[in-house]
Design a protein around this motif. Structure first.
Motif, mmCIF file in Angstrom:
data_model
loop_
_atom_site.group_PDB
_atom_site.id
_atom_site.type_symbol
_atom_site.label_atom_id
_atom_site.label_comp_id
_atom_site.label_asym_id
_atom_site.label_seq_id
_atom_site.Cartn_x
_atom_site.Cartn_y
_atom_site.Cartn_z
ATOM 1 N N ILE A 122 0.869 -1.187 0.000
ATOM 2 C CA ILE A 122 0.000 0.000 0.000
ATOM 3 C C ILE A 122 0.905 1.237 0.000
ATOM 4 C CG2 ILE A 122 -1.672 1.334 1.362
ATOM 5 C CD1 ILE A 122 -2.903 -1.100 0.108
ATOM 6 N N ALA A 123 0.658 2.148 -0.907
ATOM 7 C CA ALA A 123 1.474 3.362 -0.998
ATOM 8 C C ALA A 123 1.161 4.349 0.121
ATOM 9 C CB ALA A 123 1.273 4.026 -2.354
ATOM 10 N N ASP A 124 -0.123 4.484 0.473
ATOM 11 C CA ASP A 124 -0.489 5.452 1.495
ATOM 12 C C ASP A 124 -1.897 5.164 1.991
ATOM 13 O OD1 ASP A 124 -0.191 7.581 3.214
ATOM 14 O OD2 ASP A 124 -0.271 9.126 1.670
ATOM 15 N N ALA A 125 -2.209 5.735 3.128
ATOM 16 C CA ALA A 125 -3.553 5.653 3.704
ATOM 17 C C ALA A 125 -3.792 6.959 4.454
ATOM 18 C CB ALA A 125 -3.661 4.476 4.656
ATOM 19 N N VAL A 126 -5.037 7.395 4.490
ATOM 20 C CA VAL A 126 -5.384 8.621 5.207
ATOM 21 C C VAL A 126 -6.645 8.356 6.030
ATOM 22 C CG1 VAL A 126 -6.067 11.051 4.996
ATOM 23 C CG2 VAL A 126 -4.408 10.072 3.385
ATOM 24 N N ARG A 127 -6.581 8.653 7.308
ATOM 25 C CA ARG A 127 -7.763 8.544 8.166
ATOM 26 C C ARG A 127 -8.564 9.829 7.997
ATOM 27 N NH1 ARG A 127 -8.250 5.121 12.414
ATOM 28 N NH2 ARG A 127 -5.991 4.992 12.556
ATOM 29 N N ARG A 129 -11.229 11.106 9.512
ATOM 30 C CA ARG A 129 -11.610 11.855 10.710
ATOM 31 C C ARG A 129 -10.484 12.733 11.243
ATOM 32 N NH1 ARG A 129 -10.742 10.312 15.822
ATOM 33 N NH2 ARG A 129 -10.399 8.174 15.191
ATOM 34 N N THR A 130 -9.260 12.213 11.277
ATOM 35 C CA THR A 130 -8.155 12.948 11.911
ATOM 36 C C THR A 130 -7.151 13.535 10.930
ATOM 37 O OG1 THR A 130 -6.787 10.962 12.078
ATOM 38 C CG2 THR A 130 -8.268 11.447 13.940
ATOM 39 N N GLY A 131 -7.154 13.049 9.699
ATOM 40 C CA GLY A 131 -6.172 13.506 8.730
ATOM 41 C C GLY A 131 -4.834 12.787 8.857
ATOM 42 N N GLU A 132 -4.728 11.831 9.780
ATOM 43 C CA GLU A 132 -3.483 11.061 9.912
ATOM 44 C C GLU A 132 -3.201 10.341 8.601
ATOM 45 O OE1 GLU A 132 -3.303 9.228 14.269
ATOM 46 O OE2 GLU A 132 -5.276 9.032 13.319
ATOM 47 N N ALA A 133 -1.930 10.256 8.259
ATOM 48 C CA ALA A 133 -1.549 9.619 7.002
ATOM 49 C C ALA A 133 -0.485 8.549 7.256
ATOM 50 C CB ALA A 133 -1.026 10.647 6.009
ATOM 51 N N GLY A 134 -0.328 7.681 6.264
ATOM 52 C CA GLY A 134 0.699 6.635 6.342
ATOM 53 C C GLY A 134 0.400 5.614 7.427
ATOM 54 N N GLU A 135 1.473 5.134 8.078
ATOM 55 C CA GLU A 135 1.370 4.098 9.109
ATOM 56 C C GLU A 135 0.422 4.500 10.234
ATOM 57 O OE1 GLU A 135 3.024 1.010 9.328
ATOM 58 O OE2 GLU A 135 3.825 1.284 7.311
ATOM 59 N N ALA A 136 0.401 5.778 10.596
ATOM 60 C CA ALA A 136 -0.450 6.249 11.702
ATOM 61 C C ALA A 136 -1.933 6.102 11.379
ATOM 62 C CB ALA A 136 -0.135 7.702 12.020
ATOM 63 N N ALA A 137 -2.285 6.029 10.126
ATOM 64 C CA ALA A 137 -3.696 5.981 9.732
ATOM 65 C C ALA A 137 -4.304 4.581 9.797
ATOM 66 C CB ALA A 137 -3.856 6.522 8.309
ATOM 67 N N ILE A 138 -3.469 3.551 9.941
ATOM 68 C CA ILE A 138 -4.041 2.217 9.841
ATOM 69 C C ILE A 138 -4.274 1.526 11.179
ATOM 70 C CG2 ILE A 138 -3.210 1.858 7.513
ATOM 71 C CD1 ILE A 138 -1.054 0.015 8.604
ATOM 72 N N TRP A 139 -3.672 1.979 12.292
ATOM 73 C CA TRP A 139 -3.951 1.361 13.591
ATOM 74 C C TRP A 139 -4.055 2.383 14.644
ATOM 75 C CZ3 TRP A 139 -2.261 -4.132 15.062
ATOM 76 C CH2 TRP A 139 -2.595 -5.016 14.036
#
Length: 139
Positions: A122-127, A129-139
Protein backbone atom coordinates in the motif's frame (compact mmCIF):
# COMPACT_ATOMS: atom_id res chain seq x y z
CA UNK A 1 2.19 -1.00 4.91
CA UNK A 2 0.33 -3.95 3.39
CA UNK A 3 -3.20 -4.79 2.35
CA UNK A 4 -4.27 -8.33 3.17
CA UNK A 5 -7.21 -9.70 1.22
CA UNK A 6 -8.61 -13.03 2.43
CA UNK A 7 -11.31 -14.93 0.58
CA UNK A 8 -12.93 -17.41 2.97
CA UNK A 9 -15.93 -19.73 3.21
CA UNK A 10 -19.16 -18.04 4.29
CA UNK A 11 -19.51 -20.38 7.25
CA UNK A 12 -16.07 -19.28 8.48
CA UNK A 13 -16.98 -15.57 8.67
CA UNK A 14 -17.48 -15.46 12.44
CA UNK A 15 -14.38 -17.56 13.13
CA UNK A 16 -12.35 -15.24 10.92
CA UNK A 17 -13.69 -12.09 12.62
CA UNK A 18 -12.88 -13.57 16.03
CA UNK A 19 -9.38 -14.60 14.90
CA UNK A 20 -8.64 -11.11 13.53
CA UNK A 21 -9.80 -9.44 16.75
CA UNK A 22 -7.74 -11.88 18.85
CA UNK A 23 -4.72 -11.15 16.60
CA UNK A 24 -5.06 -7.47 17.50
CA UNK A 25 -6.31 -6.21 14.15
CA UNK A 26 -7.72 -2.72 14.69
CA UNK A 27 -10.17 -2.77 11.82
CA UNK A 28 -11.18 -4.65 8.71
CA UNK A 29 -13.83 -4.74 6.03
CA UNK A 30 -15.83 -7.81 5.03
CA UNK A 31 -18.06 -8.11 1.99
CA UNK A 32 -19.99 -10.91 0.30
CA UNK A 33 -18.46 -12.01 -2.98
CA UNK A 34 -18.89 -14.75 -5.59
CA UNK A 35 -16.02 -16.59 -7.19
CA UNK A 36 -14.23 -19.84 -7.65
CA UNK A 37 -10.74 -21.10 -7.07
CA UNK A 38 -8.58 -23.67 -8.74
CA UNK A 39 -10.70 -26.56 -10.07
CA UNK A 40 -10.27 -29.82 -8.19
CA UNK A 41 -8.82 -32.50 -10.43
CA UNK A 42 -8.64 -35.45 -8.01
CA UNK A 43 -11.59 -37.67 -8.96
CA UNK A 44 -11.69 -39.25 -5.48
CA UNK A 45 -12.12 -35.83 -3.84
CA UNK A 46 -14.74 -34.81 -6.42
CA UNK A 47 -16.75 -38.01 -5.87
CA UNK A 48 -16.52 -37.69 -2.09
CA UNK A 49 -17.77 -34.08 -2.21
CA UNK A 50 -20.50 -35.01 -4.71
CA UNK A 51 -21.76 -37.81 -2.46
CA UNK A 52 -21.75 -35.55 0.59
CA UNK A 53 -23.60 -32.75 -1.22
CA UNK A 54 -26.18 -35.14 -2.67
CA UNK A 55 -26.71 -36.60 0.79
CA UNK A 56 -27.34 -33.09 2.12
CA UNK A 57 -29.72 -32.38 -0.77
CA UNK A 58 -31.94 -35.29 0.25
CA UNK A 59 -33.13 -33.12 3.17
CA UNK A 60 -34.08 -30.27 0.82
CA UNK A 61 -37.39 -30.05 -1.02
CA UNK A 62 -35.92 -30.62 -4.49
CA UNK A 63 -36.06 -33.80 -6.55
CA UNK A 64 -33.06 -36.04 -7.09
CA UNK A 65 -32.51 -34.90 -10.69
CA UNK A 66 -32.43 -31.21 -9.71
CA UNK A 67 -30.13 -32.00 -6.78
CA UNK A 68 -27.75 -33.82 -9.12
CA UNK A 69 -27.75 -30.87 -11.58
CA UNK A 70 -26.98 -28.36 -8.81
CA UNK A 71 -24.23 -30.47 -7.26
CA UNK A 72 -22.54 -31.14 -10.61
CA UNK A 73 -22.64 -27.43 -11.49
CA UNK A 74 -20.87 -26.62 -8.22
CA UNK A 75 -18.18 -29.21 -8.87
CA UNK A 76 -17.56 -28.65 -12.59
CA UNK A 77 -16.84 -24.93 -12.32
CA UNK A 78 -19.94 -23.62 -14.05
CA UNK A 79 -21.28 -21.99 -10.86
CA UNK A 80 -19.69 -19.41 -8.61
CA UNK A 81 -19.34 -20.04 -4.89
CA UNK A 82 -20.52 -17.55 -2.27
CA UNK A 83 -17.56 -16.37 -0.19
CA UNK A 84 -16.61 -13.57 2.20
CA UNK A 85 -13.77 -11.17 1.32
CA UNK A 86 -11.93 -9.63 4.25
CA UNK A 87 -9.69 -6.61 3.65
CA UNK A 88 -7.17 -5.60 6.31
CA UNK A 89 -4.52 -2.86 6.27
CA UNK A 90 -1.53 -3.78 8.40
CA UNK A 91 1.99 -2.79 9.34
CA UNK A 92 4.57 -4.98 7.58
CA UNK A 93 5.65 -6.63 10.85
CA UNK A 94 2.06 -7.68 11.67
CA UNK A 95 1.38 -9.48 8.38
CA UNK A 96 2.70 -12.95 9.38
CA UNK A 97 0.64 -12.94 12.60
CA UNK A 98 -2.52 -11.93 10.72
CA UNK A 99 -2.00 -14.54 8.00
CA UNK A 100 -1.47 -17.21 10.66
CA UNK A 101 -4.71 -16.20 12.42
CA UNK A 102 -6.72 -16.29 9.17
CA UNK A 103 -5.21 -19.62 8.15
CA UNK A 104 -5.86 -21.23 11.53
CA UNK A 105 -9.50 -20.06 11.53
CA UNK A 106 -10.19 -21.31 7.99
CA UNK A 107 -8.28 -24.57 7.55
CA UNK A 108 -10.60 -27.56 7.18
CA UNK A 109 -10.19 -31.24 6.43
CA UNK A 110 -12.19 -30.91 3.18
CA UNK A 111 -9.06 -30.79 0.99
CA UNK A 112 -10.70 -28.08 -1.17
CA UNK A 113 -12.06 -24.56 -0.89
CA UNK A 114 -10.45 -23.30 2.33
CA UNK A 115 -9.76 -19.89 0.80
CA UNK A 116 -6.92 -17.71 -0.44
CA UNK A 117 -4.94 -14.85 1.08
CA UNK A 118 -3.36 -12.07 -0.98
CA UNK A 119 -0.84 -9.56 0.38
CA UNK A 120 -0.17 -6.33 -1.52
CA UNK A 121 1.88 -3.21 -0.83
CA UNK A 122 0.00 0.00 0.00
CA UNK A 123 1.47 3.36 -1.00
CA UNK A 124 -0.49 5.45 1.50
CA UNK A 125 -3.55 5.65 3.70
CA UNK A 126 -5.38 8.62 5.21
CA UNK A 127 -7.76 8.54 8.17
CA UNK A 128 -10.61 10.86 7.16
CA UNK A 129 -11.61 11.85 10.71
CA UNK A 130 -8.16 12.95 11.91
CA UNK A 131 -6.17 13.51 8.73
CA UNK A 132 -3.48 11.06 9.91
CA UNK A 133 -1.55 9.62 7.00
CA UNK A 134 0.70 6.63 6.34
CA UNK A 135 1.37 4.10 9.11
CA UNK A 136 -0.45 6.25 11.70
CA UNK A 137 -3.70 5.98 9.73
CA UNK A 138 -4.04 2.22 9.84
CA UNK A 139 -3.95 1.36 13.59
Amino acid sequence: MKEIMAVVRMNKTNATKKALIEAGVAGFTAIKVLGRGKPVEDEAVIQERKNKLLEMAVHESIDAEEAERQVVSFLDGSRLFPRRLFTILAHDDDVPRIIEAITKANKTENNVGDGTIFVMPIADAVRVRTGEAGEAAIW
